[in-house]
Write an enzyme that holds these catalytic residues in place. Sequence first.
Site, PDB file in Angstrom:
ATOM      1  N   ARG A  59     -39.098 -32.156  10.119  1.00  0.00           N
ATOM      2  CA  ARG A  59     -37.835 -31.739  10.752  1.00  0.00           C
ATOM      3  C   ARG A  59     -37.917 -31.712  12.277  1.00  0.00           C
ATOM      4  O   ARG A  59     -36.893 -31.832  12.953  1.00  0.00           O
ATOM      5  CB  ARG A  59     -37.367 -30.398  10.177  1.00  0.00           C
ATOM      6  N   GLU A  96     -45.264 -20.462   5.934  1.00  0.00           N
ATOM      7  CA  GLU A  96     -44.578 -19.321   5.304  1.00  0.00           C
ATOM      8  C   GLU A  96     -44.689 -19.485   3.783  1.00  0.00           C
ATOM      9  O   GLU A  96     -44.770 -18.528   3.043  1.00  0.00           O
ATOM     10  CB  GLU A  96     -43.112 -19.296   5.742  1.00  0.00           C
TER      11      GLU A  96
HETATM   12  P1  AMP Z   1     -44.209 -21.527  10.318  1.00  0.00           P
HETATM   13  O1  AMP Z   1     -45.511 -22.257  10.367  1.00  0.00           O
HETATM   14  O2  AMP Z   1     -44.231 -20.427   9.307  1.00  0.00           O
HETATM   15  O3  AMP Z   1     -43.753 -21.049  11.678  1.00  0.00           O
HETATM   16  O4  AMP Z   1     -43.128 -22.553   9.775  1.00  0.00           O
HETATM   17  C1  AMP Z   1     -42.900 -23.685  10.493  1.00  0.00           C
HETATM   18  C2  AMP Z   1     -42.118 -24.768   9.817  1.00  0.00           C
HETATM   19  O5  AMP Z   1     -41.772 -24.521   8.455  1.00  0.00           O
HETATM   20  C3  AMP Z   1     -40.830 -24.908  10.569  1.00  0.00           C
HETATM   21  O6  AMP Z   1     -40.983 -25.907  11.532  1.00  0.00           O
HETATM   22  C4  AMP Z   1     -39.833 -25.282   9.508  1.00  0.00           C
HETATM   23  O7  AMP Z   1     -39.734 -26.682   9.421  1.00  0.00           O
HETATM   24  C5  AMP Z   1     -40.404 -24.734   8.242  1.00  0.00           C
HETATM   25  N1  AMP Z   1     -39.824 -23.440   7.847  1.00  0.00           N
HETATM   26  C6  AMP Z   1     -40.501 -22.280   7.649  1.00  0.00           C
HETATM   27  N2  AMP Z   1     -39.697 -21.305   7.234  1.00  0.00           N
HETATM   28  C7  AMP Z   1     -38.466 -21.837   7.184  1.00  0.00           C
HETATM   29  C8  AMP Z   1     -37.186 -21.315   6.827  1.00  0.00           C
HETATM   30  N3  AMP Z   1     -37.019 -20.040   6.427  1.00  0.00           N
HETATM   31  N4  AMP Z   1     -36.129 -22.146   6.903  1.00  0.00           N
HETATM   32  C9  AMP Z   1     -36.282 -23.426   7.298  1.00  0.00           C
HETATM   33  N5  AMP Z   1     -37.456 -23.980   7.631  1.00  0.00           N
HETATM   34  C10 AMP Z   1     -38.548 -23.194   7.577  1.00  0.00           C
END
Ligand code: AMP
Length: 171
Positions: A59, A96
């Site tokens: 994304r 996450e």
């Molecule tokens: P993180 O490593 O947890 O900061 O997650 C990073 C990536 O996971 C982001 O760049 C999003 O593409 C995706 N992502 C994580 N949580 C979400 C969410 N609740 N909604 C949409 N995309 C998410």
Amino acid sequence: MDHLKSLIREVPDFPKPGINFFDITTLLKDQAGYRDVIDGLRETVAAVPCDVILGIEARGFMFAPTVAYAMGKGFVPVRKPGKLPHKTTQVQYALEYGHDTLEIHTDAVAPGQRVLIVDDVLATGGTAGAVAQLVEKLGGTVAGFAFVIELDFLNGRKKLDGYDVWSLLRY
Ligand code: AMP
């Protein structure tokens, strides 16, 4: 900028129960919305000295290259394993929801280059922190992070302590 929130679709329990997924496809297809978000990111980081813009598969590729074009900078992709054809440097990270590995071409960032990282969502900060490690492994400097969406309740910003972090929309 908060008017853009009405263009982002929140999908409960995707990709698994308990995750509220922020779906940016509804923003991307909106002509004024997509332009406003790219302009917003460009204006946010306009004064940040940087040599190159980095984006993260998948994304992040929907925003970072367009921001690079708007700023007159080059673009560096960080990809999932096995996609980049030349010599790569890897990092493992926690999401996450799950775990993953990311790769960058070892020659994509030259020592001393300032790299601005642009991504869609700052959630736990695991991905962003891992990408900072990749940049630093190559001898680059992280010029900062610019996100479209920041999920405050997941405290991702804390994981990026010591770096400049900007986001357009906070939840
Ligand atoms: P993180 O490593 O947890 O900061 O997650 C990073 C990536 O996971 C982001 O760049 C999003 O593409 C995706 N992502 C994580 N949580 C979400 C969410 N609740 N909604 C949409 N995309 C998410």
